[in-house]
Motif scaffolding. Sequence first.
Motif, PDB file in Angstrom:
ATOM      1  N   VAL A 148       6.800   9.393 -11.604  1.00 53.17           N
ATOM      2  CA  VAL A 148       5.951   9.413 -12.964  1.00 53.17           C
ATOM      3  C   VAL A 148       6.654   8.630 -13.931  1.00 53.17           C
ATOM      4  CG1 VAL A 148       6.001  11.244 -14.744  1.00 53.17           C
ATOM      5  CG2 VAL A 148       5.484  12.222 -12.553  1.00 53.17           C
ATOM      6  N   PRO A 149       7.912   8.249 -14.132  1.00 54.10           N
ATOM      7  CA  PRO A 149       8.036   7.213 -15.050  1.00 54.10           C
ATOM      8  C   PRO A 149       7.668   5.956 -14.888  1.00 54.10           C
ATOM      9  CG  PRO A 149      10.051   8.372 -14.526  1.00 54.10           C
ATOM     10  CD  PRO A 149       8.902   8.835 -13.408  1.00 54.10           C
ATOM     11  N   GLU A 150       7.273   5.754 -13.614  1.00 52.64           N
ATOM     12  CA  GLU A 150       6.776   4.217 -13.164  1.00 52.64           C
ATOM     13  C   GLU A 150       5.113   4.170 -13.519  1.00 52.64           C
ATOM     14  OE1 GLU A 150       9.882   3.902  -9.626  1.00 52.64           O
ATOM     15  OE2 GLU A 150       7.999   5.195  -9.279  1.00 52.64           O
ATOM     16  N   ALA A 151       4.631   5.460 -13.190  1.00 48.43           N
ATOM     17  CA  ALA A 151       3.133   5.772 -13.329  1.00 48.43           C
ATOM     18  C   ALA A 151       2.841   5.619 -14.959  1.00 48.43           C
ATOM     19  CB  ALA A 151       2.482   6.780 -12.647  1.00 48.43           C
ATOM     20  N   LEU A 152       3.595   6.164 -15.680  1.00 48.60           N
ATOM     21  CA  LEU A 152       3.334   6.214 -17.268  1.00 48.60           C
ATOM     22  C   LEU A 152       3.525   4.934 -17.792  1.00 48.60           C
ATOM     23  CD1 LEU A 152       4.868   9.825 -18.179  1.00 48.60           C
ATOM     24  CD2 LEU A 152       2.522   9.235 -18.206  1.00 48.60           C
ATOM     25  N   THR A 153       4.784   4.228 -17.250  1.00 49.94           N
ATOM     26  CA  THR A 153       4.614   2.854 -17.749  1.00 49.94           C
ATOM     27  C   THR A 153       3.607   1.971 -17.372  1.00 49.94           C
ATOM     28  OG1 THR A 153       7.061   3.120 -17.677  1.00 49.94           O
ATOM     29  CG2 THR A 153       6.258   0.904 -17.877  1.00 49.94           C
ATOM     30  N   ALA A 154       3.281   1.992 -16.088  1.00 50.75           N
ATOM     31  CA  ALA A 154       1.842   1.240 -15.825  1.00 50.75           C
ATOM     32  C   ALA A 154       0.591   1.473 -16.709  1.00 50.75           C
ATOM     33  CB  ALA A 154       1.646   1.490 -14.325  1.00 50.75           C
ATOM     34  N   GLY A 155       0.688   2.830 -16.879  1.00 53.21           N
ATOM     35  CA  GLY A 155      -0.676   3.353 -17.704  1.00 53.21           C
ATOM     36  C   GLY A 155      -0.634   2.635 -18.986  1.00 53.21           C
ATOM     37  N   HIS A 156       0.780   2.708 -19.686  1.00 52.56           N
ATOM     38  CA  HIS A 156       0.723   2.153 -21.076  1.00 52.56           C
ATOM     39  C   HIS A 156       0.337   0.560 -21.184  1.00 52.56           C
ATOM     40  CE1 HIS A 156       3.460   0.410 -24.225  1.00 52.56           C
ATOM     41  NE2 HIS A 156       2.619   1.306 -24.986  1.00 52.56           N
ATOM     42  N   ILE A 157       0.714   0.263 -19.718  1.00 54.68           N
ATOM     43  CA  ILE A 157       0.272  -1.360 -19.885  1.00 54.68           C
ATOM     44  C   ILE A 157      -1.306  -1.594 -19.554  1.00 54.68           C
ATOM     45  CG2 ILE A 157       0.736  -3.525 -18.437  1.00 54.68           C
ATOM     46  CD1 ILE A 157       3.546  -2.552 -18.224  1.00 54.68           C
ATOM     47  N   GLY A 158      -1.738  -0.463 -19.120  1.00 54.99           N
ATOM     48  CA  GLY A 158      -3.210  -0.672 -18.655  1.00 54.99           C
ATOM     49  C   GLY A 158      -3.483  -1.113 -17.008  1.00 54.99           C
ATOM     50  N   LEU A 159      -2.346  -1.027 -16.299  1.00 53.29           N
ATOM     51  CA  LEU A 159      -2.508  -1.329 -14.790  1.00 53.29           C
ATOM     52  C   LEU A 159      -2.983  -0.031 -13.888  1.00 53.29           C
ATOM     53  CD1 LEU A 159       1.050  -3.055 -14.238  1.00 53.29           C
ATOM     54  CD2 LEU A 159      -1.072  -4.039 -14.658  1.00 53.29           C
ATOM     55  N   PRO A 160      -4.037  -0.246 -13.373  1.00 59.52           N
ATOM     56  CA  PRO A 160      -4.472   1.037 -12.470  1.00 59.52           C
ATOM     57  C   PRO A 160      -3.160   1.300 -11.400  1.00 59.52           C
ATOM     58  CG  PRO A 160      -6.011  -0.733 -12.367  1.00 59.52           C
ATOM     59  CD  PRO A 160      -4.819  -1.409 -13.282  1.00 59.52           C
ATOM     60  N   VAL A 161      -3.279   2.635 -11.137  1.00 60.15           N
ATOM     61  CA  VAL A 161      -2.056   3.263 -10.108  1.00 60.15           C
ATOM     62  C   VAL A 161      -2.734   3.819  -9.216  1.00 60.15           C
ATOM     63  CG1 VAL A 161      -0.118   4.850 -10.023  1.00 60.15           C
ATOM     64  CG2 VAL A 161      -0.504   3.331 -12.227  1.00 60.15           C
ATOM     65  N   ILE A 162      -2.144   3.533  -8.014  1.00 58.61           N
ATOM     66  CA  ILE A 162      -2.645   4.689  -6.735  1.00 58.61           C
ATOM     67  C   ILE A 162      -1.083   4.855  -6.219  1.00 58.61           C
ATOM     68  CG2 ILE A 162      -2.661   2.445  -5.246  1.00 58.61           C
ATOM     69  CD1 ILE A 162      -4.455   5.565  -4.667  1.00 58.61           C
ATOM     70  N   ALA A 163      -0.892   6.135  -6.208  1.00 64.51           N
ATOM     71  CA  ALA A 163       0.317   6.783  -5.492  1.00 64.51           C
ATOM     72  C   ALA A 163       0.277   7.726  -4.481  1.00 64.51           C
ATOM     73  CB  ALA A 163       0.963   7.312  -6.864  1.00 64.51           C
ATOM     74  N   PHE A 164       1.431   7.772  -3.676  1.00 64.36           N
ATOM     75  CA  PHE A 164       1.230   8.799  -2.468  1.00 64.36           C
ATOM     76  C   PHE A 164       2.637   9.238  -2.276  1.00 64.36           C
ATOM     77  CE2 PHE A 164      -1.566   5.070  -1.585  1.00 64.36           C
ATOM     78  CZ  PHE A 164      -2.593   5.820  -0.942  1.00 64.36           C
ATOM     79  N   SER A 165       2.563  10.583  -1.839  1.00 68.76           N
ATOM     80  CA  SER A 165       3.634  11.452  -1.719  1.00 68.76           C
ATOM     81  C   SER A 165       3.867  11.719  -0.114  1.00 68.76           C
ATOM     82  CB  SER A 165       3.640  12.805  -2.465  1.00 68.76           C
ATOM     83  OG  SER A 165       4.031  12.708  -3.802  1.00 68.76           O
ATOM     84  N   VAL A 166       4.818  11.429   0.657  1.00 69.45           N
ATOM     85  CA  VAL A 166       5.186  11.773   1.770  1.00 69.45           C
ATOM     86  C   VAL A 166       5.657  13.155   1.876  1.00 69.45           C
ATOM     87  CG1 VAL A 166       6.494  11.604   4.035  1.00 69.45           C
ATOM     88  CG2 VAL A 166       5.539   9.556   2.516  1.00 69.45           C
ATOM     89  N   ILE A 167       4.989  14.087   2.427  1.00 67.22           N
ATOM     90  CA  ILE A 167       5.641  15.581   2.216  1.00 67.22           C
ATOM     91  C   ILE A 167       6.918  15.652   3.240  1.00 67.22           C
ATOM     92  CG2 ILE A 167       5.086  17.922   2.198  1.00 67.22           C
ATOM     93  CD1 ILE A 167       3.853  16.300   0.097  1.00 67.22           C
ATOM     94  N   THR A 168       8.059  15.843   2.970  1.00 66.29           N
ATOM     95  CA  THR A 168       9.185  15.527   3.885  1.00 66.29           C
ATOM     96  C   THR A 168       9.752  17.019   4.000  1.00 66.29           C
ATOM     97  OG1 THR A 168      10.542  14.928   2.129  1.00 66.29           O
ATOM     98  CG2 THR A 168       9.708  13.306   3.410  1.00 66.29           C
ATOM     99  N   ASN A 169       9.458  18.043   3.442  1.00 61.15           N
ATOM    100  CA  ASN A 169      10.032  19.485   3.316  1.00 61.15           C
ATOM    101  C   ASN A 169       9.250  20.434   2.692  1.00 61.15           C
ATOM    102  OD1 ASN A 169      11.655  17.715   1.165  1.00 61.15           O
ATOM    103  ND2 ASN A 169      11.684  19.945   0.643  1.00 61.15           N
ATOM    104  N   TYR A 170       9.487  21.774   3.117  1.00 56.12           N
ATOM    105  CA  TYR A 170       9.085  22.524   2.432  1.00 56.12           C
ATOM    106  C   TYR A 170       9.914  22.770   1.165  1.00 56.12           C
ATOM    107  CZ  TYR A 170       6.145  24.005   6.615  1.00 56.12           C
ATOM    108  OH  TYR A 170       5.442  24.246   7.513  1.00 56.12           O
ATOM    109  N   ALA A 171       9.245  22.920   0.084  1.00 57.77           N
ATOM    110  CA  ALA A 171      10.085  23.214  -1.256  1.00 57.77           C
ATOM    111  C   ALA A 171      11.003  24.486  -1.344  1.00 57.77           C
ATOM    112  CB  ALA A 171       9.211  23.218  -2.496  1.00 57.77           C
ATOM    113  N   ALA A 172      11.827  24.516  -2.274  1.00 56.05           N
ATOM    114  CA  ALA A 172      12.859  25.785  -2.229  1.00 56.05           C
ATOM    115  C   ALA A 172      12.242  27.005  -1.961  1.00 56.05           C
ATOM    116  CB  ALA A 172      13.813  25.469  -3.316  1.00 56.05           C
TER     117      ALA A 172
END
Length: 292
Positions: free
Chosen positions: A219-243
């Motif tokens: 999120v910090p990286e995406a928001l910084t890129a958005g401020h600059i005007g850089l398009p963002v593509i992002a992926f999560s690897v689901i590594t576990n069931y949450a708590a």
Amino acid sequence: MGFDIQSDYSHCMMAAEYIKSRIGIKPDMGIILGSGIGPLADMIEVESTIDYTDIPYFPQTTVSSHKGRLILGTLEGVKVVCMQGRFHFYEGYSYEQLAMPVRVLSLLGVKVMFLTNAAGGVNLAYKPGDIMIIADHLNLMGVNPVRGQYYSEFGERFYDVQNLYNESLRKIARKCAKRSDLTVHEGTYMFFPGPNFETPAEIRAARMLGADAVGMSTVPEALTAGHIGLPVIAFSVITNYAAGMSKEPLSDDEVRVIADSISHEFSAYVKDVICTMNEVYGTEQYKKYREQ
């Protein structure tokens, strides 16, 4: 560790100028690798590598699984600068300091940001080993990486993030998912500060708020890129069931085991996404695309 890291324009420019002195290419794409995509770095036709410790004023990673270096080269015809190792709020960096790496990459000339992370699955339909294309995020920390001193060189003070995770790039990711053996979803990522895993109550709240996955980065990286005007593509690897979704205790070992088990398949999928992006836009078209 240099916690005097400053994300102001002058410090970012000094870091960028040092990197430029060490490389012979101008990268079109910035890639920040999280867990589960290590083999992608091996697919890059490497021109040079630079340790973070050599870059003036640049943050240093304290996470043992993050190598802490830049790789510059070509991947599927795209000139890339790849960060092997990212920085986190839980390491002691401020949100403002977390803006520096993306700002430095932008000064190198990148025109799109490609982000990956490991995440806990909150959506009841998600299973460890699945992939989530990030379509949106929840950030209830009450802070923003571009908070504080305004630097016009990086963008407008107030900026729109309705299409932060770019729809056109997500469309390509969805297309590539159809020819992958991975189970690929699209959903909302919720940022938590860490380093502790979330509580069951927090996960129940996250699900009620619309989160599909949770994690401690991106999120910090995406928001910084958005401020600059850089398009963002992002992926999560689901590594576990949450708590609260499994009786098994949460651990970093579990995250690494699952991430490693699908790392080659995930890297192949990401490579396909980048290749398709290049076919659609071409390295010479990124600037025109950014201006659309």
